[in-house]
Design an enzyme around this catalytic site. Sequence first.
Site, short mmCIF file in Angstrom:
data_model
loop_
_atom_site.label_atom_id
_atom_site.label_comp_id
_atom_site.label_asym_id
_atom_site.label_seq_id
_atom_site.Cartn_x
_atom_site.Cartn_y
_atom_site.Cartn_z
N GLY A 1 0.81 -1.21 0.00
CA GLY A 1 0.00 0.00 0.00
C GLY A 1 0.84 1.26 0.00
O GLY A 1 2.01 1.23 -0.39
N ARG B 1 8.44 4.98 1.73
CA ARG B 1 9.08 5.56 2.91
C ARG B 1 9.50 7.02 2.70
O ARG B 1 9.81 7.71 3.67
CB ARG B 1 10.31 4.75 3.30
CG ARG B 1 9.99 3.34 3.77
CD ARG B 1 11.27 2.55 3.99
NE ARG B 1 11.01 1.15 4.18
CZ ARG B 1 10.78 0.58 5.36
NH1 ARG B 1 10.79 1.30 6.44
NH2 ARG B 1 10.55 -0.72 5.44
N SER C 1 9.66 5.64 -3.27
CA SER C 1 9.51 4.64 -2.21
C SER C 1 8.42 5.15 -1.28
O SER C 1 8.31 6.36 -1.04
CB SER C 1 10.83 4.51 -1.44
OG SER C 1 10.59 3.93 -0.17
N GLY D 1 5.52 4.75 -8.60
CA GLY D 1 6.26 3.51 -8.88
C GLY D 1 5.31 2.32 -8.92
O GLY D 1 5.35 1.51 -9.85
N HIS D 2 4.43 2.21 -7.89
CA HIS D 2 3.43 1.14 -7.90
C HIS D 2 2.52 1.30 -9.12
O HIS D 2 2.13 0.32 -9.76
CB HIS D 2 2.54 1.21 -6.66
CG HIS D 2 3.26 0.99 -5.37
ND1 HIS D 2 3.47 1.97 -4.46
CD2 HIS D 2 3.81 -0.14 -4.84
CE1 HIS D 2 4.11 1.49 -3.41
NE2 HIS D 2 4.34 0.21 -3.62
N VAL E 1 11.02 3.73 -10.85
CA VAL E 1 10.56 5.08 -11.23
C VAL E 1 11.26 6.07 -10.31
O VAL E 1 11.35 5.86 -9.09
CB VAL E 1 9.03 5.20 -11.10
CG1 VAL E 1 8.56 6.61 -11.46
CG2 VAL E 1 8.34 4.17 -11.99
#
Length: 305
Positions: free
Chosen positions: A31, A187, A185, A36-37, A176
């Site tokens: 999640g 994070r 990321s 990027g996802h 990406v």
Amino acid sequence: MDLVRNTGDFARTLSNARRRGDDVGIVPTMGALHAGHRSLIDRAVAERAHVAVSIFVNPLQFGDAGDLDRYPRSLEADLAVCAEAGVDTVFAPTVAEMYPAAPATTVSVQGVSEPWEGVSRPGHFDGVATVVAKLFAMAGECAAYFGEKDFQQLAVVRRMVADLSIPVRVVACPTVREPDGLALSSRNVLLSPEQRRAATVLWRALSAGGEAVEGGEDRPEAVARVMASVVGSEPLVRLHYAAAVDASDLSVPRSLRDVGSVHLLVAGEVGPVRLIDNREAVAPPLAGATGERRTRAGGVPAPAG
Ligand code: PAF
């Protein structure tokens, strides 16, 4: 788009899709979805008839409770991203649903999960391999999309799939980056503006390492030193490791000329956040080489896909 919370429903949904003749793609995530996802999801949607995204912050892969607590969670926003991308199914189980009891059976991938992240985060890859094996067991025959950003994770998952004959095709998708090179990321949202700026040193280190390899440097420790000194120039970042490795098994070769594909890895701590990044590095052709690929020094062949 269906939101599925239960492991049995998830398995049934994908098996029904296959029965209808749909080619299934899954995108395993924790999640806090970002661009990027989204690139993994878009590729899966473009290539497969039925796409499922799993959203599960897997406690098994976190070493310390603080890191698990801090991990960003944003299910509502994630569902909106998935709906907009044309995802068919989101699987978002609770921890109790995935692990009704502490698992007595876990998956441990020897070798490739041991160096680098394996040293910095003991047990991390056992947690990743175990949850991915569970997702694959529920999903059945499909293609699974993973980002190259987590390069060692990709190698661990590939090795597990090969060793256990899991009928899943692993598809690797490029990292990406922000315009300044920082790899996306989940994070990154935990970084202050100053830490966010400092974090770009990882990409600068990889770029310097890549230039060294392209310039003919074939000693892995010399390339690692180049990267470490770039990271060392940024006081807000504490280096965990920098390495030039054989991409097929993440081992350090005697010479970078001995391997088919060289990969650079770097990891560091920026404030409360641990960041990792990597890139491929292309060595110049050997003098007098005919353009043939050099033979690998050994290890697991990198599978296609
Ligand atoms: O890369 C991630 O987000 C996680 O490690 C994964 C593969 C979803 C397993 O929890």
